[in-house]
Scaffold this motif. Structure first.
Motif, PDB file in Angstrom:
ATOM      1  N   ILE A  50      34.862   4.652  21.240  1.00 12.05           N
ATOM      2  CA  ILE A  50      34.368   4.123  19.968  1.00 12.05           C
ATOM      3  C   ILE A  50      33.152   4.915  19.473  1.00 12.05           C
ATOM      4  O   ILE A  50      32.711   4.743  18.356  1.00 12.05           O
ATOM      5  N   GLN A  51      32.622   5.817  20.303  1.00 10.63           N
ATOM      6  CA  GLN A  51      31.378   6.502  19.954  1.00 10.63           C
ATOM      7  C   GLN A  51      31.474   7.297  18.655  1.00 10.63           C
ATOM      8  O   GLN A  51      30.475   7.480  17.970  1.00 10.63           O
ATOM      9  N   HIS A  52      32.656   7.759  18.266  1.00 10.51           N
ATOM     10  CA  HIS A  52      32.805   8.524  17.031  1.00 10.51           C
ATOM     11  C   HIS A  52      32.950   7.623  15.799  1.00 10.51           C
ATOM     12  O   HIS A  52      32.843   8.093  14.676  1.00 10.51           O
ATOM     13  N   MET A  53      33.184   6.332  16.006  1.00 10.40           N
ATOM     14  CA  MET A  53      33.360   5.403  14.888  1.00 10.40           C
ATOM     15  C   MET A  53      32.008   4.914  14.382  1.00 10.40           C
ATOM     16  O   MET A  53      31.038   4.851  15.131  1.00 10.40           O
ATOM     17  N   LYS A  54      31.979   4.538  13.126  1.00  8.48           N
ATOM     18  CA  LYS A  54      30.768   4.019  12.510  1.00  8.48           C
ATOM     19  C   LYS A  54      30.489   2.614  13.037  1.00  8.48           C
ATOM     20  O   LYS A  54      31.398   1.804  13.181  1.00  8.48           O
ATOM     21  N   SER A  55      29.217   2.330  13.308  1.00  7.54           N
ATOM     22  CA  SER A  55      28.851   0.993  13.770  1.00  7.54           C
ATOM     23  C   SER A  55      28.862   0.013  12.598  1.00  7.54           C
ATOM     24  O   SER A  55      28.797   0.418  11.439  1.00  7.54           O
ATOM     25  N   VAL A  56      28.958  -1.274  12.913  1.00  4.52           N
ATOM     26  CA  VAL A  56      28.919  -2.323  11.893  1.00  4.52           C
ATOM     27  C   VAL A  56      27.823  -3.308  12.260  1.00  4.52           C
ATOM     28  O   VAL A  56      27.512  -3.509  13.426  1.00  4.52           O
ATOM     29  N   LYS A  57      27.230  -3.938  11.253  1.00  3.13           N
ATOM     30  CA  LYS A  57      26.156  -4.906  11.480  1.00  3.13           C
ATOM     31  C   LYS A  57      26.654  -6.346  11.388  1.00  3.13           C
ATOM     32  O   LYS A  57      25.987  -7.258  11.831  1.00  3.13           O
ATOM     33  N   ILE A  58      27.828  -6.549  10.800  1.00  4.99           N
ATOM     34  CA  ILE A  58      28.390  -7.898  10.654  1.00  4.99           C
ATOM     35  C   ILE A  58      29.583  -8.013  11.582  1.00  4.99           C
ATOM     36  O   ILE A  58      30.519  -7.218  11.512  1.00  4.99           O
ATOM     37  N   LEU A  59      29.551  -9.012  12.442  1.00  2.00           N
ATOM     38  CA  LEU A  59      30.609  -9.175  13.438  1.00  2.00           C
ATOM     39  C   LEU A  59      31.919  -9.635  12.809  1.00  2.00           C
ATOM     40  O   LEU A  59      32.969  -9.087  13.074  1.00  2.00           O
ATOM     41  N   MET A  60      31.857 -10.674  11.984  1.00  2.00           N
ATOM     42  CA  MET A  60      33.074 -11.206  11.360  1.00  2.00           C
ATOM     43  C   MET A  60      32.793 -11.522   9.898  1.00  2.00           C
ATOM     44  O   MET A  60      31.755 -12.086   9.574  1.00  2.00           O
ATOM     45  N   ASN A  61      33.732 -11.184   9.033  1.00  2.00           N
ATOM     46  CA  ASN A  61      33.665 -11.614   7.643  1.00  2.00           C
ATOM     47  C   ASN A  61      34.292 -12.991   7.546  1.00  2.00           C
ATOM     48  O   ASN A  61      35.104 -13.384   8.382  1.00  2.00           O
ATOM     49  N   THR A  62      33.968 -13.731   6.490  1.00  2.00           N
ATOM     50  CA  THR A  62      34.549 -15.060   6.338  1.00  2.00           C
ATOM     51  C   THR A  62      36.045 -14.993   6.073  1.00  2.00           C
ATOM     52  O   THR A  62      36.761 -15.944   6.355  1.00  2.00           O
ATOM     53  N   ASN A  63      36.533 -13.877   5.563  1.00  2.00           N
ATOM     54  CA  ASN A  63      37.970 -13.742   5.292  1.00  2.00           C
ATOM     55  C   ASN A  63      38.715 -12.992   6.402  1.00  2.00           C
ATOM     56  O   ASN A  63      39.857 -12.610   6.234  1.00  2.00           O
ATOM     57  N   TRP A  64      38.071 -12.797   7.554  1.00  2.00           N
ATOM     58  CA  TRP A  64      38.682 -12.098   8.689  1.00  2.00           C
ATOM     59  C   TRP A  64      39.759 -12.983   9.274  1.00  2.00           C
ATOM     60  O   TRP A  64      39.494 -14.066   9.760  1.00  2.00           O
ATOM     61  N   LYS A  65      40.993 -12.519   9.227  1.00  2.00           N
ATOM     62  CA  LYS A  65      42.099 -13.306   9.751  1.00  2.00           C
ATOM     63  C   LYS A  65      42.798 -12.523  10.854  1.00  2.00           C
ATOM     64  O   LYS A  65      43.275 -11.429  10.650  1.00  2.00           O
TER      65      LYS A  65
END
Length: 137
Positions: A53-68
């Protein structure tokens, strides 16, 4: 016998021979005047490298409210072995990162027949870990 035990417990215990504890059962421990902080940042970094995963961009939000994340019967199935390895590693990490517990629990439901959406969700959790490596309890 009880009296000796009580005397030992009332005396101040000093660990002069062992020094300050830095690791305990895989947890990194930092002792400060305010309290004891624990984290598993070293383990999280190992997971990021292990699952590439080291080449992927990090994210600051774990889950969006519309994450299904659902069974996704029309999607292509993936290797349950690799998916279970990711989920098992993440479950171990929840000991010091309760913020990921719900998301990992949702992903863990699909270990018997994981689809591409499920591994994408698990990798999203890893990307979140990449962006928040030093959060401590």
């Amino acid at each position: 016998m009880f009296k000796k035990f009580a005397n030992i417990m009332t005396n101040k215990f000093q660990m002069s021979m062992m020094g300050e504890m830095n690791f305990f059962l895989g947890l990194q421990v930092k002792q400060t005047k305010e309290g004891i902080l624990i984290n598993q940042s070293k383990y999280a970094k190992e997971l990021i490298n292990k699952f590439d995963i080291q080449h992927m961009k990090s994210v600051k939000i774990l889950m969006n409210t519309n994450w299904k994340v659902d069974p996704g019967s029309e999607e292509k199935s993936i290797s349950p072995t690799k998916y279970k390895e990711i989920i098992g590693s993440l479950l171990y990490l929840t000991a010091s990162k309760p913020d990921i517990a719900f998301a990992v629990g949702v992903c863990a439901r699909y270990q018997s027949d994981p689809k591409e959406a499920h591994i994408d969700a698990a990798k999203h959790i890893l990307r979140y870990l990449k962006g928040t490596p030093n959060i401590e309890l």
